[in-house]
Structure formats: structure tokens, C-alpha cells
Design a protein around this motif. Structure first.
Motif, PDB file in Angstrom:
ATOM      1  N   LEU A  50      13.806  35.117 -34.396  1.00 52.00           N
ATOM      2  CA  LEU A  50      15.252  35.187 -34.262  1.00 52.00           C
ATOM      3  C   LEU A  50      15.804  33.814 -33.950  1.00 52.00           C
ATOM      4  O   LEU A  50      15.105  32.954 -33.416  1.00 52.00           O
ATOM      5  CB  LEU A  50      15.616  36.176 -33.140  1.00 52.00           C
ATOM      6  N   LYS A  51      17.068  33.607 -34.268  1.00 52.00           N
ATOM      7  CA  LYS A  51      17.717  32.330 -33.980  1.00 52.00           C
ATOM      8  C   LYS A  51      18.965  32.568 -33.151  1.00 52.00           C
ATOM      9  O   LYS A  51      19.764  33.456 -33.453  1.00 52.00           O
ATOM     10  CB  LYS A  51      18.079  31.599 -35.282  1.00 52.00           C
ATOM     11  N   LEU A  52      19.108  31.775 -32.095  1.00 47.37           N
ATOM     12  CA  LEU A  52      20.282  31.864 -31.239  1.00 47.37           C
ATOM     13  C   LEU A  52      20.889  30.487 -31.076  1.00 47.37           C
ATOM     14  O   LEU A  52      20.185  29.507 -30.806  1.00 47.37           O
ATOM     15  CB  LEU A  52      19.907  32.418 -29.855  1.00 47.37           C
ATOM     16  N   ALA A  53      22.208  30.388 -31.256  1.00 50.06           N
ATOM     17  CA  ALA A  53      22.930  29.131 -31.047  1.00 50.06           C
ATOM     18  C   ALA A  53      23.373  29.089 -29.591  1.00 50.06           C
ATOM     19  O   ALA A  53      24.127  29.952 -29.131  1.00 50.06           O
ATOM     20  CB  ALA A  53      24.129  29.055 -31.982  1.00 50.06           C
ATOM     21  N   ALA A  54      22.889  28.098 -28.845  1.00 51.65           N
ATOM     22  CA  ALA A  54      23.188  28.004 -27.419  1.00 51.65           C
ATOM     23  C   ALA A  54      24.123  26.834 -27.125  1.00 51.65           C
ATOM     24  O   ALA A  54      24.326  25.946 -27.956  1.00 51.65           O
ATOM     25  CB  ALA A  54      21.899  27.848 -26.627  1.00 51.65           C
ATOM     26  N   GLU A  55      24.688  26.857 -25.920  1.00 46.06           N
ATOM     27  CA  GLU A  55      25.491  25.747 -25.406  1.00 46.06           C
ATOM     28  C   GLU A  55      24.874  25.294 -24.094  1.00 46.06           C
ATOM     29  O   GLU A  55      24.404  26.118 -23.313  1.00 46.06           O
ATOM     30  CB  GLU A  55      26.936  26.185 -25.146  1.00 46.06           C
ATOM     31  N   LYS A  56      24.885  23.983 -23.865  1.00 52.24           N
ATOM     32  CA  LYS A  56      24.389  23.503 -22.587  1.00 52.24           C
ATOM     33  C   LYS A  56      25.312  23.989 -21.477  1.00 52.24           C
ATOM     34  O   LYS A  56      26.529  23.988 -21.617  1.00 52.24           O
ATOM     35  CB  LYS A  56      24.341  21.959 -22.574  1.00 52.24           C
ATOM     36  N   ARG A  57      24.711  24.407 -20.385  1.00 57.32           N
ATOM     37  CA  ARG A  57      25.497  24.907 -19.257  1.00 57.32           C
ATOM     38  C   ARG A  57      25.836  23.751 -18.329  1.00 57.32           C
ATOM     39  O   ARG A  57      24.948  23.051 -17.843  1.00 57.32           O
ATOM     40  CB  ARG A  57      24.697  25.976 -18.520  1.00 57.32           C
ATOM     41  N   THR A  58      27.118  23.567 -18.073  1.00 59.47           N
ATOM     42  CA  THR A  58      27.569  22.454 -17.222  1.00 59.47           C
ATOM     43  C   THR A  58      28.134  22.923 -15.889  1.00 59.47           C
ATOM     44  O   THR A  58      28.315  22.115 -14.978  1.00 59.47           O
ATOM     45  CB  THR A  58      28.640  21.635 -17.957  1.00 59.47           C
ATOM     46  N   GLU A  59      28.449  24.237 -15.782  1.00 59.19           N
ATOM     47  CA  GLU A  59      28.975  24.784 -14.536  1.00 59.19           C
ATOM     48  C   GLU A  59      27.978  25.776 -13.955  1.00 59.19           C
ATOM     49  O   GLU A  59      27.328  26.508 -14.694  1.00 59.19           O
ATOM     50  CB  GLU A  59      30.309  25.505 -14.771  1.00 59.19           C
ATOM     51  N   PHE A  60      27.896  25.778 -12.628  1.00 56.33           N
ATOM     52  CA  PHE A  60      26.948  26.661 -11.963  1.00 56.33           C
ATOM     53  C   PHE A  60      27.632  27.407 -10.824  1.00 56.33           C
ATOM     54  O   PHE A  60      28.762  27.101 -10.462  1.00 56.33           O
ATOM     55  CB  PHE A  60      25.738  25.867 -11.457  1.00 56.33           C
ATOM     56  N   GLY A  61      26.918  28.396 -10.284  1.00 53.77           N
ATOM     57  CA  GLY A  61      27.487  29.189  -9.212  1.00 53.77           C
ATOM     58  C   GLY A  61      27.955  30.545  -9.719  1.00 53.77           C
ATOM     59  O   GLY A  61      28.042  30.786 -10.924  1.00 53.77           O
ATOM     60  N   LYS A  62      28.295  31.441  -8.775  1.00 46.97           N
ATOM     61  CA  LYS A  62      28.694  32.797  -9.138  1.00 46.97           C
ATOM     62  C   LYS A  62      29.958  32.817  -9.972  1.00 46.97           C
ATOM     63  O   LYS A  62      30.089  33.587 -10.924  1.00 46.97           O
ATOM     64  CB  LYS A  62      28.886  33.633  -7.872  1.00 46.97           C
ATOM     65  N   GLY A  63      30.919  31.951  -9.623  1.00 53.89           N
ATOM     66  CA  GLY A  63      32.179  31.915 -10.371  1.00 53.89           C
ATOM     67  C   GLY A  63      31.965  31.505 -11.808  1.00 53.89           C
ATOM     68  O   GLY A  63      32.524  32.112 -12.731  1.00 53.89           O
ATOM     69  N   THR A  98      14.092  31.149 -31.839  1.00 54.10           N
ATOM     70  CA  THR A  98      14.384  29.723 -31.831  1.00 54.10           C
ATOM     71  C   THR A  98      15.784  29.537 -31.261  1.00 54.10           C
ATOM     72  O   THR A  98      16.738  30.138 -31.760  1.00 54.10           O
ATOM     73  CB  THR A  98      14.321  29.125 -33.245  1.00 54.10           C
ATOM     74  N   VAL A  99      15.886  28.756 -30.206  1.00 53.37           N
ATOM     75  CA  VAL A  99      17.185  28.461 -29.595  1.00 53.37           C
ATOM     76  C   VAL A  99      17.607  27.064 -30.033  1.00 53.37           C
ATOM     77  O   VAL A  99      16.838  26.102 -29.909  1.00 53.37           O
ATOM     78  CB  VAL A  99      17.111  28.544 -28.060  1.00 53.37           C
ATOM     79  N   GLU A 100      18.831  26.952 -30.554  1.00 52.79           N
ATOM     80  CA  GLU A 100      19.331  25.671 -31.061  1.00 52.79           C
ATOM     81  C   GLU A 100      20.561  25.239 -30.264  1.00 52.79           C
ATOM     82  O   GLU A 100      21.415  26.060 -29.933  1.00 52.79           O
ATOM     83  CB  GLU A 100      19.683  25.809 -32.549  1.00 52.79           C
ATOM     84  N   TRP A 101      20.622  23.949 -29.954  1.00 52.63           N
ATOM     85  CA  TRP A 101      21.794  23.400 -29.247  1.00 52.63           C
ATOM     86  C   TRP A 101      21.881  21.893 -29.514  1.00 52.63           C
ATOM     87  O   TRP A 101      20.873  21.198 -29.550  1.00 52.63           O
ATOM     88  CB  TRP A 101      21.673  23.651 -27.733  1.00 52.63           C
ATOM     89  N   ASP A 102      23.050  21.407 -29.755  1.00 49.31           N
ATOM     90  CA  ASP A 102      23.321  19.962 -29.921  1.00 49.31           C
ATOM     91  C   ASP A 102      22.312  19.267 -30.823  1.00 49.31           C
ATOM     92  O   ASP A 102      21.873  18.141 -30.561  1.00 49.31           O
ATOM     93  CB  ASP A 102      23.329  19.256 -28.555  1.00 49.31           C
ATOM     94  N   GLY A 103      21.906  19.917 -31.892  1.00 48.96           N
ATOM     95  CA  GLY A 103      20.966  19.298 -32.821  1.00 48.96           C
ATOM     96  C   GLY A 103      19.514  19.441 -32.423  1.00 48.96           C
ATOM     97  O   GLY A 103      18.625  19.052 -33.190  1.00 48.96           O
TER      98      GLY A 103
END
Length: 209
Positions: A5-18, A62-67
Motif C-alpha cells: 500500500l502507499k500512503l502520502a504523509a506530511e511531516k508533523r511540526t506540532e505536538f501535544g494534545k491540542g 510505502t509511506v511517501e513525504w517531501d520526495g
């Protein structure tokens, strides 16, 4: 073999419950990618596609992000304790040809001898398998088996190249005849037998003194 399977991901820049709450409201699922000495990478996965992928045990994807991209398998899924929605996913980096230890569901097929029932004692077996050839399930046939028969982990056929990690003597499925509650006569007989045994023990102790 698990589908790729292929998934398009985004880098996570925010953390915490909110931040996690906002991600889920945007139909994204927080995840971490780790393994092979690489620093853990925190990403956001598309909610619907990820939920569909997780319907498959030991999903290979396969997870893809930012090339960039990584082949991974799902190692752990955290769910909301009440809603049971997916809260977080752990993804382990794997390489082609590499072997990994995974728990594979057991699928019981067939019918035992009439009048008996099958009791599944273990629903999964742990095996060492090539990452790109992980079976989605292991089939166990109980067709025609009778009272007292059983299938152990060592009896289960594994895909070529796989190795059983569970103790081979572990019972997977056992066949038995259902026993109803004891009748009054049976309970009385059992009580009398216990009383006789107790008297015999008492007499033996008395003789030894």
C-alpha cells in the motif's frame, strides 16, 4: 502476502494534545516512523486511507513525504479507549529481504466430528517471516477431528521461508464433547468418593502413628 500500500504523509511540526486533536479533526492520524538506526520521524497520515490499510493484519506499505519514502509495517496502533478511533500509529522501517517477527492471525476452517466443538486457545501465532512476504493469516483445518484431538502450533503449515517463534507444543485448537452440568446423582457420587478418600487418608495417618 500482504498487499503493498502507499500512503502520502506530511511531516508533523506540532505536538501535544491540542495538535493531535486538530490533526484528527482534519482527518489525519499522527504516526511515528522508526527503525534501522534512523531518528524517529513524526508524520501525519491520511485518515481514511490509513484506516483502510489497517484492516489488513501486519500491513506492509510505502509511506511517501517531501520526495522521500520508506517501506514500513505497522507495529502498534493506539486507539481511543471509548470511541476506539485510531489515536496514533507506530511504523517500523523494513528492507526487502529482511525478516521480521510478527503475530499472524489463525483462521480456523472446517467442521469437527458431529457432537463435538472446537475451542480456539490461541488466535495468533508468532512467526519470523520476510517483510515482503508476511501472510495475512494462517489457515488451520479441523475438518472431521474428534473428541480429544488438537492442533498445536507445530502442526500449522507456514509459508516457505517462515519460522515459527511460538512454542511448537502450544495448543492452537482443541476438540471436545460439550459437558453439561453434573446431575444430582453424579454430584452425590463424587461427594461420597471424596469422603471415602478422606477416611482412607485419615486411617493411613492413624496407622503410621
Amino acid at each position: 502476502m500482504a498487499d503493498m500500500l502507499k500512503l502520502a504523509a506530511e511531516k508533523r511540526t506540532e505536538f501535544g494534545k491540542g495538535a493531535a486533536r486538530r490533526a484528527r479533526m482534519a482527518h489525519q492520524i499522527p504516526a511515528v516512523i522508526y527503525g534501522h538506526g534512523a531518528a524517529p520521524l513524526h508524520v501525519l497520515l491520511p485518515g481514511h486511507e490509513t484506516m483502510m490499510a489497517l484492516k489488513h493484519s501486519n500491513a506492509l506499505m510505502t509511506v511517501e513525504w517531501d520526495g522521500d519514502k520508506q517501506m514500513v509495517i505497522v507495529k502498534d496502533v493506539q486507539r481511543h479507549p471509548v470511541k476506539r478511533t485510531i489515536a496514533h500509529v507506530d511504523l517500523l522501517i523494513v528492507r526487502k529481504g529482511e525478516k521480521v517477527t510478527v503475530d499472524v492471525p489463525v483462521h480456523v476452517v472446517g467442521e469437527p466430528f458431529p457432537g463435538t466443538v472446537a475451542v480456539t486457545e490461541h488466535t495468533t501465532l508468532s512467526i519470523l517471516a520476510e517483510a515482503t512476504h508476511i501472510p495475512e493469516s494462517l489457515e488451520v483445518s479441523i475438518e472431521g477431528m474428534g473428541d480429544g484431538e488438537k492442533i498445536t502450533a507445530g502442526d500449522v503449515a507456514l509459508p516457505a521461508g517462515s519460522e515459527l517463534m511460538t512454542d511448537p507444543e502450544t495448543t492452537v485448537v482443541g476438540i471436545s464433547v460439550p459437558r453439561g452440568p453434573a446431575s444430582d446423582e453424579e454430584e452425590e457420587a463424587a461427594a461420597e468418593a471424596e469422603e471415602v478418600a478422606a477416611e482412607a487418608d485419615a486411617e493411613a495417618e492413624s496407622d503410621s502413628e
